[in-house]
Design a protein around this motif. Structure first.
Motif, PDB file in Angstrom:
ATOM      1  N   THR A 141       4.806  -2.947  79.932  1.00 54.63           N
ATOM      2  CA  THR A 141       5.566  -2.397  78.823  1.00 54.63           C
ATOM      3  C   THR A 141       4.772  -1.326  78.100  1.00 54.63           C
ATOM      4  O   THR A 141       3.537  -1.298  78.161  1.00 54.63           O
ATOM      5  CB  THR A 141       5.970  -3.512  77.834  1.00 54.63           C
ATOM      6  OG1 THR A 141       6.881  -2.989  76.873  1.00 54.63           O
ATOM      7  CG2 THR A 141       4.764  -4.083  77.120  1.00 54.63           C
ATOM      8  N   GLY A 142       5.492  -0.432  77.442  1.00 61.70           N
ATOM      9  CA  GLY A 142       4.844   0.622  76.683  1.00 61.70           C
ATOM     10  C   GLY A 142       4.394   0.134  75.319  1.00 61.70           C
ATOM     11  O   GLY A 142       4.487  -1.049  74.996  1.00 61.70           O
ATOM     12  N   GLY A 143       3.884   1.067  74.513  1.00 64.64           N
ATOM     13  CA  GLY A 143       3.459   0.705  73.166  1.00 64.64           C
ATOM     14  C   GLY A 143       2.135  -0.030  73.150  1.00 64.64           C
ATOM     15  O   GLY A 143       1.308   0.100  74.050  1.00 64.64           O
ATOM     16  N   TYR A 172      11.302  -0.494  76.548  1.00 60.87           N
ATOM     17  CA  TYR A 172      11.909  -0.827  75.257  1.00 60.87           C
ATOM     18  C   TYR A 172      10.977  -0.477  74.094  1.00 60.87           C
ATOM     19  O   TYR A 172      11.410   0.008  73.046  1.00 60.87           O
ATOM     20  CB  TYR A 172      12.259  -2.315  75.209  1.00 60.87           C
ATOM     21  CG  TYR A 172      12.857  -2.764  73.898  1.00 60.87           C
ATOM     22  CD1 TYR A 172      14.209  -2.576  73.633  1.00 60.87           C
ATOM     23  CD2 TYR A 172      12.069  -3.364  72.908  1.00 60.87           C
ATOM     24  CE1 TYR A 172      14.768  -2.973  72.421  1.00 60.87           C
ATOM     25  CE2 TYR A 172      12.617  -3.763  71.696  1.00 60.87           C
ATOM     26  CZ  TYR A 172      13.970  -3.566  71.463  1.00 60.87           C
ATOM     27  OH  TYR A 172      14.511  -3.943  70.264  1.00 60.87           O
ATOM     28  N   PHE A 173       9.681  -0.724  74.254  1.00 58.41           N
ATOM     29  CA  PHE A 173       8.716  -0.469  73.185  1.00 58.41           C
ATOM     30  C   PHE A 173       8.104   0.930  73.284  1.00 58.41           C
ATOM     31  O   PHE A 173       7.181   1.252  72.553  1.00 58.41           O
ATOM     32  CB  PHE A 173       7.600  -1.513  73.222  1.00 58.41           C
ATOM     33  CG  PHE A 173       8.096  -2.919  73.041  1.00 58.41           C
ATOM     34  CD1 PHE A 173       8.453  -3.391  71.783  1.00 58.41           C
ATOM     35  CD2 PHE A 173       8.223  -3.780  74.122  1.00 58.41           C
ATOM     36  CE1 PHE A 173       8.915  -4.686  71.609  1.00 58.41           C
ATOM     37  CE2 PHE A 173       8.682  -5.076  73.961  1.00 58.41           C
ATOM     38  CZ  PHE A 173       9.036  -5.528  72.699  1.00 58.41           C
ATOM     39  N   GLY A 174       8.599   1.733  74.195  1.00 60.55           N
ATOM     40  CA  GLY A 174       8.072   3.080  74.378  1.00 60.55           C
ATOM     41  C   GLY A 174       7.821   3.370  75.842  1.00 60.55           C
ATOM     42  O   GLY A 174       7.849   2.478  76.696  1.00 60.55           O
ATOM     43  N   ARG A 175       7.595   4.618  76.140  1.00 60.24           N
ATOM     44  CA  ARG A 175       7.339   5.024  77.525  1.00 60.24           C
ATOM     45  C   ARG A 175       6.059   4.371  78.039  1.00 60.24           C
ATOM     46  O   ARG A 175       5.059   4.269  77.312  1.00 60.24           O
ATOM     47  CB  ARG A 175       7.223   6.541  77.615  1.00 60.24           C
ATOM     48  CG  ARG A 175       8.521   7.278  77.350  1.00 60.24           C
ATOM     49  CD  ARG A 175       8.277   8.764  77.219  1.00 60.24           C
ATOM     50  NE  ARG A 175       7.801   9.348  78.457  1.00 60.24           N
ATOM     51  CZ  ARG A 175       8.593   9.803  79.425  1.00 60.24           C
ATOM     52  NH1 ARG A 175       9.917   9.716  79.294  1.00 60.24           N
ATOM     53  NH2 ARG A 175       8.094  10.355  80.516  1.00 60.24           N
ATOM     54  N   GLN A 207      19.084   3.552  71.041  1.00 61.61           N
ATOM     55  CA  GLN A 207      18.923   2.275  70.368  1.00 61.61           C
ATOM     56  C   GLN A 207      20.144   1.890  69.540  1.00 61.61           C
ATOM     57  O   GLN A 207      20.429   0.707  69.340  1.00 61.61           O
ATOM     58  CB  GLN A 207      17.677   2.301  69.479  1.00 61.61           C
ATOM     59  CG  GLN A 207      17.290   0.956  68.885  1.00 61.61           C
ATOM     60  CD  GLN A 207      17.011  -0.112  69.934  1.00 61.61           C
ATOM     61  OE1 GLN A 207      16.559   0.206  71.041  1.00 61.61           O
ATOM     62  NE2 GLN A 207      17.297  -1.363  69.606  1.00 61.61           N
ATOM     63  N   ASP A 208      20.888   2.880  69.052  1.00 60.23           N
ATOM     64  CA  ASP A 208      22.040   2.599  68.194  1.00 60.23           C
ATOM     65  C   ASP A 208      23.267   2.146  68.981  1.00 60.23           C
ATOM     66  O   ASP A 208      24.192   1.574  68.397  1.00 60.23           O
ATOM     67  CB  ASP A 208      22.413   3.837  67.372  1.00 60.23           C
ATOM     68  CG  ASP A 208      21.355   4.168  66.326  1.00 60.23           C
ATOM     69  OD1 ASP A 208      20.688   3.222  65.865  1.00 60.23           O
ATOM     70  OD2 ASP A 208      21.203   5.353  66.006  1.00 60.23           O
ATOM     71  N   THR A 209      23.281   2.392  70.284  1.00 59.29           N
ATOM     72  CA  THR A 209      24.435   2.018  71.104  1.00 59.29           C
ATOM     73  C   THR A 209      24.010   1.013  72.175  1.00 59.29           C
ATOM     74  O   THR A 209      24.180  -0.192  72.003  1.00 59.29           O
ATOM     75  CB  THR A 209      25.070   3.265  71.740  1.00 59.29           C
ATOM     76  OG1 THR A 209      24.047   4.024  72.447  1.00 59.29           O
ATOM     77  CG2 THR A 209      25.715   4.149  70.674  1.00 59.29           C
TER      78      THR A 209
END
Length: 257
Positions: A141-143, A172-175, A207-209
């Motif tokens: 995962t990113g971030g 989800y947490f970034g590239r 993220q909004d959709t």
């Protein structure tokens, strides 16, 4: 790797049916249970008899998915210590329920005990000798968790003797990127590429959709089909979930597990 003896059973798990899928990653909260649920749904859609087992002693997430009919298996004794005999029981299920494909969701705290148990007991080779193919699914995962998840991947890759790791790149947490390099260009991957049999990308979407739709589905422990059929989701939310489901299932299809 040593050549298999002529008396070895044919490996049942080289296709979808009869395989054992383990989610293993030492970092918590990176999407292991989501990966296990997606994989189980994909296999069910293919008509495979799936047994889902949740071994996480802290967050029993997979066991809460009613649509997946998951079992929770305690791997601790009465003193809250990991019980090696419980691992024996898990192996027993793998070896006796021979019509089933297993998806096992392991928590961060069970990562090392289970993996070390398999290595110490030559469990992967033993399962293979008995006609079982084991796939290890690990999340990158990113971030802030990038380094921890890379270390978890590296430990698995350095200790397995097979090309059996499926990497799930969770954006989800970034590239998933460091110093301008994507995962496929990082030293951890290049050093262990021969142990990786495929990858699935969980891309960062609006993220909004898309993000809110998936979060609502996951927080309510719904499968894609349950969410798409639920009245609580709007028509466009259902359409977006169909897009996500189709993308993930197409990637899994291309893996030819």
């Amino acid at each position: 790797m040593a050549t298999a003896a002529k008396t070895e059973k044919p490996v049942q798990g080289t296709g979808l049916s009869g395989a054992i899928h383990l989610t293993l990653q030492g970092k918590g909260g990176v999407g292991k249970s989501l990966v296990a649920s997606i994989l189980a749904q994909f296999l069910q859609r293919k008509g495979v008899a799936v047994r889902c087992i949740d071994t996480d002693p802290v967050n029993r997430t997979l066991a809460q998915y009613g649509g997946l009919d998951s079992d929770w298996l305690s791997l601790r004794d009465e003193h809250n210590r990991f019980d090696q005999r419980a691992f024996d029981g898990l192996m027993e299920r793998f070896l006796t329920e021979d019509v089933a494909t297993f998806v096992v969701d392991n928590g961060a705290s069970t990562f090392l005990p289970l993996w070390h148990y398999l290595l110490e007991n030559s469990g992967l080779q033993f399962l293979r000798d008995q006609g079982r193919r084991v796939y290890v699914h690990t999340v990158i995962t990113g971030g802030q968790a990038l380094l921890d998840t890379l270390n978890g991947f590296n430990e698995l890759a350095q200790t397995t003797q097979e090309r059996n790791i499926v990497v799930w790149v969770n954006e989800y947490f970034g590239r998933v990127e460091a110093e301008g390099k994507r995962f496929s260009d990082m030293a951890a991957y290049r050093a262990n590429a021969e142990k990786v049999c495929g990858a699935v990308i969980l891309p960062k979407r609006n993220q909004d959709t898309f993000g809110r739709d998936v979060e609502e589905m996951v927080s309510n422990k719904l499968t894609f089909q349950e969410a798409i059929s639920a009245a609580r989701f709007s028509i466009m939310a259902k359409q977006r979930l169909k897009v996500v489901e189709r993308d993930l299932f197409e990637q899994l299809d291309r893996l030819a597990l």
